[in-house]
Each structure stands twice: as structure tokens, then as C-alpha cells.
Design an enzyme around this catalytic site. Structure first.
Site, PDB file in Angstrom:
ATOM      1  N   GLU A  73      27.717  24.437  45.484  1.00 19.62           N
ATOM      2  CA  GLU A  73      28.719  25.076  46.329  1.00 19.62           C
ATOM      3  C   GLU A  73      29.608  26.041  45.544  1.00 19.62           C
ATOM      4  O   GLU A  73      29.995  27.086  46.044  1.00 19.62           O
ATOM      5  CB  GLU A  73      29.588  24.012  47.003  1.00 19.62           C
ATOM      6  CG  GLU A  73      30.614  24.579  47.951  1.00 19.62           C
ATOM      7  CD  GLU A  73      31.406  23.507  48.674  1.00 19.62           C
ATOM      8  OE1 GLU A  73      32.178  23.855  49.584  1.00 19.62           O
ATOM      9  OE2 GLU A  73      31.250  22.317  48.324  1.00 19.62           O
ATOM     10  N   GLU A 114      40.732  28.527  53.708  1.00 16.21           N
ATOM     11  CA  GLU A 114      41.328  27.222  53.974  1.00 16.21           C
ATOM     12  C   GLU A 114      42.506  26.858  53.078  1.00 16.21           C
ATOM     13  O   GLU A 114      43.131  25.816  53.290  1.00 16.21           O
ATOM     14  CB  GLU A 114      40.241  26.139  53.908  1.00 16.21           C
ATOM     15  CG  GLU A 114      39.264  26.253  55.063  1.00 16.21           C
ATOM     16  CD  GLU A 114      38.079  25.303  54.936  1.00 16.21           C
ATOM     17  OE1 GLU A 114      37.568  24.865  55.964  1.00 16.21           O
ATOM     18  OE2 GLU A 114      37.665  25.026  53.781  1.00 16.21           O
TER      19      GLU A 114
END
Length: 677
Positions: free
Chosen positions: A613, A469
């Protein structure tokens, strides 16, 4: 220098876990409330997140409950009523963190039970365990025991408090007389922030008095947002007194009459009885664990893999049309939205071990196919364009400031390929015709309209956000292009299986979408890529799961190049799982094990080793990362492969310190696969 320091830090983290760990129990006996990241007990519908405070839970999350509030002008997960918060008074004094000792907490993953124990001075020892009941999707249970060291009087209360975001709270208390007991119902209902949903919760005490009457329950209304019920009882020296709290939480997203249904479900639990509820819950989890991963030679890895499987099982369930968000039911992370995290990272692991649960995840997408078609129409395309972030309705839920919403199109191929994989594993042609084909044909139509036809071999896919991304608005992203090709080919193959005439243009488009290379022979991430750092796996996904690159030499070349492009910090914990899987398939167990550890050990948070994460991150539980790591064991070290003919096994290599790997309960036939040295 940075690389050397990082490897030293990784060794330091790893060296603290060398002692043998229990395969099923994660214990915390040195709890620092200031450095505490709760662990979740969930049943695929209700998630309960632990707290370091006695008789408290951090929050309660209910799958499928969304409303427009907070950040981004999009639908967000809602905290539900905290129906297990309670308190205990001993001899008129409230038990809290300041006046207890020997405070310990433990998660039993095999039975999905979270237990807290502590001592209250010289007066009593206390133990309580709570469950998100697997057999009852909207119901939870807390089981409490107080052992008196001297004569004491206890007052126990169940406190129902409305989360801040809810409005128009109404509180009720009812007593329903039964021949042998009175059912006391503590009930609350409220509207979601826009009034779209009605959220309801109800609970009751469970007593098991052997002699005499049950304690008298008293109701207290404190304010509009909080009320409680409580009872008082004397306990003799040496006596252990038991009681429980059973409660149900449900919304108008789940039931047309949530207020009455919450009370009915709570009464049902009350009359089932505590022991029967616990027994049936344990039996349901025993069935889930028939599909398991057993590692010999690495006790810590065994516990950690059980934890990852436990969370994947906890965050999903059969018989629904729900799919988990990146943080599952562990909180409100990522607004509870569904991304490719579900379809590409969590789903394949669940599909291999529990196809019936994976079916719910595909059903989630199928039921939102109409909105995906509307999204494609709005963008000038044909077929179905699935949203990057999805919630209850299937409209695009990405905040407008994030470019992923209008541009991260590979999600559509991920959805299509998940549908194809479900057929591959189950060989269910009826499902393929009814549910799979509509998804596959619509997603293939999207790609056929999405490409720009600039001559043979140049059916370009321009202006996308890559799966990496950090690469925004690039042309011919490798993963997007390869996923589109795989989607188109799967649709054509499905048509052949069903005896349907496929659109001939699908094959034509698939043959002309480009995948390019750098001058050194490495697969190029996108047209203008020049060796920049990457956020997460892109090119390496072409070797798995897409299998569009099959040459081991090319796979290794791409691995060795892109593994040096992933920074040590700030990147999500999925990429290293793919590195692990591919090196295991290439036969390099040592390098695979390096990436296996790197995938999650730097991301662990105390006291329950919950995965964040990113390395050093503080936003657990990252179910996406767990899904990628479990895949690295199943499909990497274990060699399992999803093919059009079903699940097969290929030759791979184990880590040097693993003596064997056994995977049980695979596929519909519940087969066992073993890899040993």
C-alpha cells in the site's frame, strides 16, 4: 535534502530492473524465506497465496465469506480450509526446506499458474503447479511430478487443516467406487466464529496410471482440526510420476448445502480429469487476456502492468455480486471490506477492458441499496447513503474508532458515478432503467438532502472526512463537493435518457455547491485548508475522473501545487497514478513517467514484485494501487475516455522510452486503440 535522498533511492531501486524481463512470467530463483511476500493465484472467488515452504500455501481466501470476529466488532474476511497443503516423503524422509536445493518459483500470468521446482539431493527432481481454476469458481488444482534419479519410494499426502478461527470442526473420509477407479474424498466442515456460516472443503487425488491399478489411499485422523490422506508408490530410475490434488471450497454464503456441494464439485473435477481441467482453465484466461495492454520499449513496465492486470482479473469475476477489497483475495487485509477503492480505483480499469466483470461490481452495490437507504434514514437524510466499509450485508462495517464510517460521504457519489459509467460504456438502457436508475436517483436524493442551503452558491456540504483522509470533519471538501455535483448531474442525464422526469432540485443543488480557490488561484481542498500535507489525491481528482475542471492551465496549476504536498512515506499508492494520468493528458510524457515509476516501484516487495500500500510497506497485494496505475496507462498514456456516448480516445503523450502503446479488447466491441510516436 530528503527529496534528493529519495530520488537517489528511487533510482537505486529502478536500476536493479534494467535487464529485459519476460512479459508474462515472474521468476524467483533467489528466495529468502525471511523476506518473502507471497503472490496470489485466484479466480475471482478463491485466492491461494504462495509460501516459501515446499508443498505449502500460506492461506486460502474465499470471496464473500465474512463473520464477526477479531478487530473492530465488525465483519471480517475468513481464512478458508487450506485444501492444497500437502507433503512428500522420499524413502521415508519428509521433504522440507532444509534438505532441498535449486528451489525456484514462477508465476505464469498468461495461464494463472504458479510453479515450484527443486531438487531433493541426488534422489529426485520435483515440480508442482497449482491453479485456482477460472472455469470452476470454487475449485482448485495442484499438479505434481516427481522425476526419480535413482530408485525411490514416495509417500504423498494431502493435509486438510482447519484455520484457528473456525469452530465445531468435523472431518469426513469417503471412498466412492467407480468402474475404473475409486474416488477418495477428504472433507472438512466447520462453523465460523459466531456460527453464522458453515465452511466446507473437500479434495481428492488425481491419478493417471497408464498400467495397473491406482495406488491405495489411506486416511489418517490426527486431531479434530487436522486429517490427511496419503498414498505410497515406487518410482524407477529416470521415471517421472505424476499425480494431482483437486479440491473445492464453498460456504453457506454461496450455497444452501455447502457440505454436499463441496464433495460434488470435487467429484466433478476428478471425473473431468487433470488435463481437461488445465486446458479449460488456460482457455478461460486466454479469453481474459484478449483485453490487454502492450507496451513497446519498456520490458519491465510491460511485465509490471501485466502483473497489475493479472491481479485485477484474479480478484474479480463475471456472474457474481462481489466487489474486491483493497487487498483483493491476497489475504485478510482491511477485513476484506469494500471501499471506494473498488468503485473509483479498480472499477474503471475493469470496466473498460471487461464490462461483464465490472457489471458484477455494480451489482454488488445494487443488491445493497436497501441497506444504504436505511443508513441515510438513520443519519437523517433522504435517498441512499452507502457505507464507507461494506461487507456481505451492506451495513456500515467501519470500526467505530474510525471517523470515516459516519463522515466519509463521498463514497455515495463514487457508487453513483460507477453506475453511470457502466451505462456510458455499455449504452444498455434496459440495465440503466432496472439497476442504474435506482442507484443514481437514490444517491442524488441523498446529496439534495445532505447540503445545507445557505444562499445562492452556498449549498454547503459540512462536516465530512475528505478523500484526503488526514482532513477530518472539514467543510466543503473539494472532491466530496465535486463528486456530489457529478452524481446529481448524472442522475438528471439518466432521467432524460430514460424519459423520466428528474427532480428539478437536483440541477438546482448541483449549481449551488461551492468549489473554492486559494489566493494563488489553486483549487482549495476545503474551506480551512492552508497548505498542509495530504494523505492522497483530492483536488486533482476534479480533473479526472470527475472532469469538473477542464482548463489545462488550472489542471497544471493544481498538479504543481498538490504534488509537493504528498509526503514520500506513509501515503497510499493511488495518488501518483492520478498525477501520471493528468501529466500524460497535458502532454508531458517525461513528468508522467516519473510519477508512473514513483507510483509503485518503491512499494514493491520480493520476490515477485508485489505491490504494498505504501512505500516500503509490507501489506501486499494492494489492488487499489494497481487499479490507479492501470488507469494511468489506459486513460493517461492511452487517452481512453469514458463519455456518455461511449469510449473515445483523446491525444496524450507517451513516456520518452516507450515507442508505442496498444490496448486491445476495449469495451463491448473489443476494439483496439494504439498510441505511437
Amino acid at each position: 535534502m530528503k527529496k534528493i535522498f529519495y530520488l537517489f533511492a528511487l533510482f537505486a531501486v529502478s536500476s536493479t530492473t534494467l535487464k529485459a524481463q519476460d512479459a508474462w512470467q515472474i521468476k524467483a530463483d533467489k528466495i529468502d524465506p525471511a523476506n518473502y511476500y507471497g503472490i496470489t493465484v485466484a479466480n475471482g472467488m478463491i485466492g491461494i497465496v504462495s509460501s516459501p515452504e515446499p508443498f505449502k500455501v500460506k492461506n486460502v481466501v474465499l470471496a464473500g465469506a465474512y463473520d464477526l470476529y477479531g478487530r473492530g466488532r465488525v465483519s471480517n474476511f475468513l481464512n478458508s480450509f487450506n485444501l492444497l497443503n500437502s507433503y512428500l516423503e522420499i524413502n521415508g524422509k519428509r521433504v522440507d526446506a532444509r534438505n532441498i536445493s535449486n528451489f525456484k518459483q514462477e508465476l505464469d500470468m498468461h495461464t494463472a499458474a504458479f510453479t515450484t521446482t527443486f531438487d531433493y539431493g541426488t534422489d529426485a527432481s520435483i515440480k508442482y503447479t497449482y491453479y485456482s481454476l477460472r472455469q470452476l469458481p470454487f475449485t482448485v488444482l495442484m499438479d505434481v511430478s516427481v522425476t526419480a534419479k535413482k530408485a525411490i519410494t514416495v509417500t504423498a499426502a494431502s493435509v486438510m487443516e482447519a484455520p484457528d478461527a473456525l469452530k465445531d470442526v468435523q472431518n469426513y473420509y469417503n471412498e466412492i467406487d467407480r468402474p475404473h477407479a475409486t474416488i477418495s474424498l477428504l472433507t472438512s466442515t466447520a462453523k465460523s466464529p459466531t456460527g453464522k456460516l458453515q465452511l466446507c472443503a473437500s479434495n481428492t487425488f488425481l491419478f493417471n496410471e497408464q498400467h495397473g491399478k491406482e495406488p491405495r489411499v489411506i486416511h489418517e485422523m490426527w486431531d479434530n482440526n487436522m486429517h490427511l490422506m496419503k498414498f505410497t508408490r515406487s518410482i524407477s530410475p529416470g521415471e517421472t510420476y505424476n499425480y494431482g490434488i483437486a479440491g473445492s471450497s464453498i460456504t453457506s454464503a454461496h450455497d444452501a448445502d455447502p457440505l454436499n456441494q463441496a464433495e460434488r464439485l470435487t467429484m466433478f473435477a476428478k471425473l473431468e480429469g487433470k488435463q481437461r481441467l488445465i486446458t479449460q482453465h488456460a482457455q478461460a484466461w486466454a479469453e481474459l487476456w484478449k483485453s490487454d495492454i502492450n507496451i513497446e520499449g519498456d520490458a519491465q513496465a510491460q511485465q509490471d502492468i501485466h502483473s497489475m492486470l493479472y491481479h485485477l482479473y484474479s480478484f474479480s469475476r463475471a456472474g457474481t455480486a462481489y466487489s474486491p477489497s483493497p487487498m483483493g483475495l491476497s489475504g485478510l487485509g482491511y477485513n476484506g471490506h469494500v471501499f471506494w477503492d473498488a468503485d473509483l480505483w479498480m472499477y474503471p480499469a475493469v470496466l473498460v477492458l471487461h464490462p461483464e466483470i465490472a457489471k458484477s461490481m455494480v451489482e454488488y452495490r445494487y443488491q445493497r441499496l436497501a441497506m444504504a437507504k436505511q443508513n441515510a434514514f438513520a443519519h437523517g437524510y433522504k435517498g441512499a447513503m452507502f457505507p464507507w466499509e461494506s461487507a456481505d450485508t451492506g451495513v456500515e462495517e467501519t470500526p467505530v474508532w474510525a471517523l470515516s464510517g459516519p463522515f466519509e460521504h463521498h463514497i455515495t457519489a463514487c457508487v453513483g458515478l460507477a453506475a453511470w459509467q457502466y451505462y456510458c460504456v455499455t449504452q444498455d438502457k434496459d440495465w440503466l432503467r432496472e439497476k442504474g436508475w435506482p442507484i443514481l436517483s437514490a444517491t442524488a436524493d441523498f446529496w439534495a438532502s445532505r447540503v445545507e442551503r445557505n444562499g445562492a452558491g452556498h449549498y454547503d456540504i459540512k462536516d465530512v472526512v475528505a478523500s484526503d483522509e488526514w482532513a477530518e470533519n472539514v467543510n466543503n471538501d473539494a472532491f466530496t463537493n465535486a463528486a456530489a455535483i457529478a452524481n446529481l448531474n448524472a442522475a438528471s442525464e439518466a432521467a432524460s435518457i430514460l424519459g423520466i422526469a428528474a427532480d428539478a432540485d437536483w440541477k438546482n443543488v448541483a449549481m449551488n455547491i461551492p468549489i473554492s480557490k486559494l489566493p494563488n488561484g489553486v483549487t482549495r481542498e476545503f474551506d480551512s485548508y492552508k497548505g498542509e500535507g495530504i494523505k492522497q489525491a483530492d483536488v486533482n481528482l476534479l480533473a479526472f475522473p470527475l472532469k469538473s475542471i477542464t482548463d489545462p492551465v488550472q489542471i497544471k496549476k493544481d498538479l504543481e501545487y498538490y504534488e509537493t504536498r504528498v509526503p514520500n512515506e506513509g501515503t497510499p499508492a493511488m495518488t501518483q497514478g492520478i498525477f501520471t494520468l493528468l501529466y500524460a493528458r497535458l502532454g508531458d510524457g517525461t513528468k508522467a513517467y516519473h510519477w508512473f515509476k514513483d507510483a509503485y516501484i518503491p512499494n514493491l516487495n520480493p520476490p515477485f514484485r508485489v505491490i504494498a500500500e505504501t512505500k516500503g510497506g509490507t501489506n501486499p497485494y494492494f489492488a487499489t494501487g494497481a487499479g490507479g496505475i492501470v488507469q494511468s496507462v489506459l486513460m493517461g498514456f492511452g487517452g481512453l475516455d469514458i463519455t456518455p456516448q461511449g469510449i473515445t480516445q483523446i491525444k496524450t503523450s507517451l513516456p520518452p522510452n516507450w515507442t508505442s502503446l496498444t490496448i486491445t479488447g476495449v469495451g463491448l466491441a473489443k476494439k483496439t486503440y494504439t498510441v505511437s510516436k
